[in-house]
Design an enzyme around this catalytic site. Structure first.
Site, PDB file in Angstrom:
ATOM      1  N   HIS A  62       0.848  -1.192   0.000  1.00  0.00           N
ATOM      2  CA  HIS A  62       0.000   0.000   0.000  1.00  0.00           C
ATOM      3  C   HIS A  62       0.880   1.238   0.000  1.00  0.00           C
ATOM      4  O   HIS A  62       2.119   1.155   0.059  1.00  0.00           O
ATOM      5  CB  HIS A  62      -0.961  -0.015   1.193  1.00  0.00           C
ATOM      6  CG  HIS A  62      -0.301   0.057   2.537  1.00  0.00           C
ATOM      7  ND1 HIS A  62       0.480  -0.964   3.047  1.00  0.00           N
ATOM      8  CD2 HIS A  62      -0.297   1.032   3.486  1.00  0.00           C
ATOM      9  CE1 HIS A  62       0.920  -0.626   4.247  1.00  0.00           C
ATOM     10  NE2 HIS A  62       0.463   0.589   4.532  1.00  0.00           N
ATOM     11  N   HIS A  64       1.335   3.880   2.061  1.00  0.00           N
ATOM     12  CA  HIS A  64       1.824   4.604   3.233  1.00  0.00           C
ATOM     13  C   HIS A  64       3.350   4.689   3.202  1.00  0.00           C
ATOM     14  O   HIS A  64       4.039   3.758   2.765  1.00  0.00           O
ATOM     15  CB  HIS A  64       1.348   3.944   4.524  1.00  0.00           C
ATOM     16  CG  HIS A  64      -0.059   4.324   4.888  1.00  0.00           C
ATOM     17  ND1 HIS A  64      -0.852   3.573   5.720  1.00  0.00           N
ATOM     18  CD2 HIS A  64      -0.815   5.405   4.521  1.00  0.00           C
ATOM     19  CE1 HIS A  64      -2.031   4.168   5.864  1.00  0.00           C
ATOM     20  NE2 HIS A  64      -2.028   5.272   5.152  1.00  0.00           N
ATOM     21  N   ASP A  66       5.862   4.463   5.243  1.00  0.00           N
ATOM     22  CA  ASP A  66       6.778   3.494   5.849  1.00  0.00           C
ATOM     23  C   ASP A  66       6.896   2.224   5.025  1.00  0.00           C
ATOM     24  O   ASP A  66       7.664   1.320   5.383  1.00  0.00           O
ATOM     25  CB  ASP A  66       6.378   3.174   7.295  1.00  0.00           C
ATOM     26  CG  ASP A  66       4.960   2.622   7.413  1.00  0.00           C
ATOM     27  OD1 ASP A  66       4.068   3.116   6.716  1.00  0.00           O
ATOM     28  OD2 ASP A  66       4.743   1.699   8.221  1.00  0.00           O
ATOM     29  N   HIS A  67       6.160   2.166   3.904  1.00  0.00           N
ATOM     30  CA  HIS A  67       6.244   1.013   3.012  1.00  0.00           C
ATOM     31  C   HIS A  67       6.779   1.368   1.626  1.00  0.00           C
ATOM     32  O   HIS A  67       7.094   0.466   0.849  1.00  0.00           O
ATOM     33  CB  HIS A  67       4.875   0.346   2.874  1.00  0.00           C
ATOM     34  CG  HIS A  67       4.373  -0.262   4.150  1.00  0.00           C
ATOM     35  ND1 HIS A  67       4.398  -1.612   4.399  1.00  0.00           N
ATOM     36  CD2 HIS A  67       3.863   0.319   5.266  1.00  0.00           C
ATOM     37  CE1 HIS A  67       3.908  -1.844   5.614  1.00  0.00           C
ATOM     38  NE2 HIS A  67       3.575  -0.682   6.158  1.00  0.00           N
ATOM     39  N   HIS A 139      -7.523  -1.874   5.551  1.00  0.00           N
ATOM     40  CA  HIS A 139      -6.694  -0.814   6.124  1.00  0.00           C
ATOM     41  C   HIS A 139      -7.307   0.530   5.762  1.00  0.00           C
ATOM     42  O   HIS A 139      -8.355   0.600   5.103  1.00  0.00           O
ATOM     43  CB  HIS A 139      -5.260  -0.952   5.600  1.00  0.00           C
ATOM     44  CG  HIS A 139      -4.245  -0.163   6.353  1.00  0.00           C
ATOM     45  ND1 HIS A 139      -4.224  -0.094   7.738  1.00  0.00           N
ATOM     46  CD2 HIS A 139      -3.203   0.608   5.934  1.00  0.00           C
ATOM     47  CE1 HIS A 139      -3.211   0.667   8.127  1.00  0.00           C
ATOM     48  NE2 HIS A 139      -2.589   1.113   7.043  1.00  0.00           N
ATOM     49  N   ASP A 210      -0.560  -3.757   5.664  1.00  0.00           N
ATOM     50  CA  ASP A 210      -1.142  -3.466   6.961  1.00  0.00           C
ATOM     51  C   ASP A 210      -2.620  -3.823   6.909  1.00  0.00           C
ATOM     52  O   ASP A 210      -3.295  -3.552   5.922  1.00  0.00           O
ATOM     53  CB  ASP A 210      -1.000  -1.993   7.279  1.00  0.00           C
ATOM     54  CG  ASP A 210       0.418  -1.538   7.497  1.00  0.00           C
ATOM     55  OD1 ASP A 210       1.333  -2.333   7.285  1.00  0.00           O
ATOM     56  OD2 ASP A 210       0.623  -0.368   7.849  1.00  0.00           O
ATOM     57  N   HIS A 268       6.126  -5.855  11.920  1.00  0.00           N
ATOM     58  CA  HIS A 268       5.488  -4.531  11.912  1.00  0.00           C
ATOM     59  C   HIS A 268       5.087  -4.120  13.334  1.00  0.00           C
ATOM     60  O   HIS A 268       3.949  -3.766  13.619  1.00  0.00           O
ATOM     61  CB  HIS A 268       4.259  -4.552  10.983  1.00  0.00           C
ATOM     62  CG  HIS A 268       3.815  -3.197  10.533  1.00  0.00           C
ATOM     63  ND1 HIS A 268       2.848  -2.467  11.187  1.00  0.00           N
ATOM     64  CD2 HIS A 268       4.197  -2.437   9.478  1.00  0.00           C
ATOM     65  CE1 HIS A 268       2.639  -1.330  10.560  1.00  0.00           C
ATOM     66  NE2 HIS A 268       3.457  -1.283   9.506  1.00  0.00           N
TER      67      HIS A 268
END
Length: 314
Positions: A62, A64, A66-67, A139, A210, A268
């Site tokens: 996805h 976000h 942090d990914h 999510h 997530d 995570h």
């Protein structure tokens, strides 16, 4: 098939854990497939046994940060190194626009072929050796879990039996190995299944993050050799998990139990469970094992060689 955790923290990096990324090494084809690419992933690669020159495919769960915040830096470094000839990237809608805009505004020119694939539920890649499927997770933004399935291997061919029956070696052995029926010059017929052991089941690896607990994660994970599932929160912080649509340790274990996987890795993790806090990751592990005993904690640079399904090491 060997997995290496390059980042196991949620949201932000810590002193001992970077943000999300996992490398899947496929030695038989000298390729690495990357799952997510949080900020600093290329530094983590330099500190691991993985070679960025072998990265062939990247699967993004996805959008976000942090990914994905490490993606463009990694693509640029691969281009500057001149060791990559082609790269395929798979991910949710808007990933292609994100990459295109970054290339445009940074005036980056990649010297290798880059293909972008917007994924939908179902099969996203397949060849003679591997298949990759995805399913939507639950999510705050569109997110997908991925499953890599290895093709079954033919069973051992009984050469001694074939020789004892006077079957000449060569192309006929190849046909028997494929399960075909052959006819000799003297009229005798033989079936390949009579000369081969049962096929060796292929391995499977599932990556879910997530997400909060959802049925699609269970469906994607059915019978997997290894499931890697996010475990951002402890069970006592379930209210936070519901608010932020992340999983607790017990939710991850429930997915593993319902899907009857062989081994579960938790990853995570929220920094709130770092050493020195009232709850630590060992507590999350205990919670998960109470539901699904075959559970391990992921850690940065931990590698795990996925064995054949009949011999998973817990």
């Amino acid at each position: 098939m060997e997995i290496t955790f390059l980042g196991t923290s949620s949201g932000v990096p810590t002193r001992s854990r970077n943000v999300s990324s996992i490398g899947l090494r496929l030695p038989q084809r000298k390729e690495i497939w990357l799952f997510d690419c949080g900020e600093g992933t290329q530094h983590q690669l330099l500190r691991s046994d993985l070679r960025s020159s072998q990265i062939r495919r990247i699967f993004v769960t996805h959008m976000h940060g942090d990914h994905i915040f490490g993606l463009m830096g990694l693509l640029a470094s691969c281009g500057l190194a001149g060791t990559v000839s082609a790269m395929d990237i798979y991910g949710p809608p808007t990933l292609d626009r994100y990459i295109t805009d970054c290339l445009r505004w940074s005036q980056m020119r990649l010297p290798y072929q880059l293909k972008l694939h917007t994924v939908e539920p179902g099969q996203v890649f397949a060849d003679s050796d591997f298949r990759v499927d995805c399913q939507p997770l639950h999510h705050r933004v569109p997110a997908f879990g991925y499953r890599v399935s290895e093709a079954d291997r033919p069973g051992r061919f009984d050469v001694e039996k074939a020789q004892s029956l006077g079957i000449p070696p060569g192309p006929l052995y190849g046909q028997l190995k494929q399960g075909k029926t052959i006819t000799l010059k003297d009229g005798r017929k033989f079936q390949g299944t009579d000369f081969c052991d049962p096929p060796q089941p292929g391995r499977s690896f599932v990556y879910c993050t997530d997400t909060i607990y959802c049925d699609s994660a269970v469906e994607l994970s059915q019978g997997a050799t290894v499931l890697i599932h996010e475990s951002t929160f402890a069970h006592q912080d379930a209210e936070l998990a519901f608010q932020r649509l992340h999983s607790t340790s017990t939710m991850a274990a429930q997915v593993a139990l319902a899907a009857q996987v062989k081994l579960l890795f938790l990853t995570h993790f929220s920094p709130r469970y770092a050493p020195g806090n009232p709850l630590r990751l060992d507590n999350l592990l205990e919670e998960a094992r109470a539901i699904f005993p075959a559970t391990k904690l992921a850690a940065d640079f931990l590698s795990y060689d996925i064995p054949r399904p009949h011999s998973v090491n817990v």
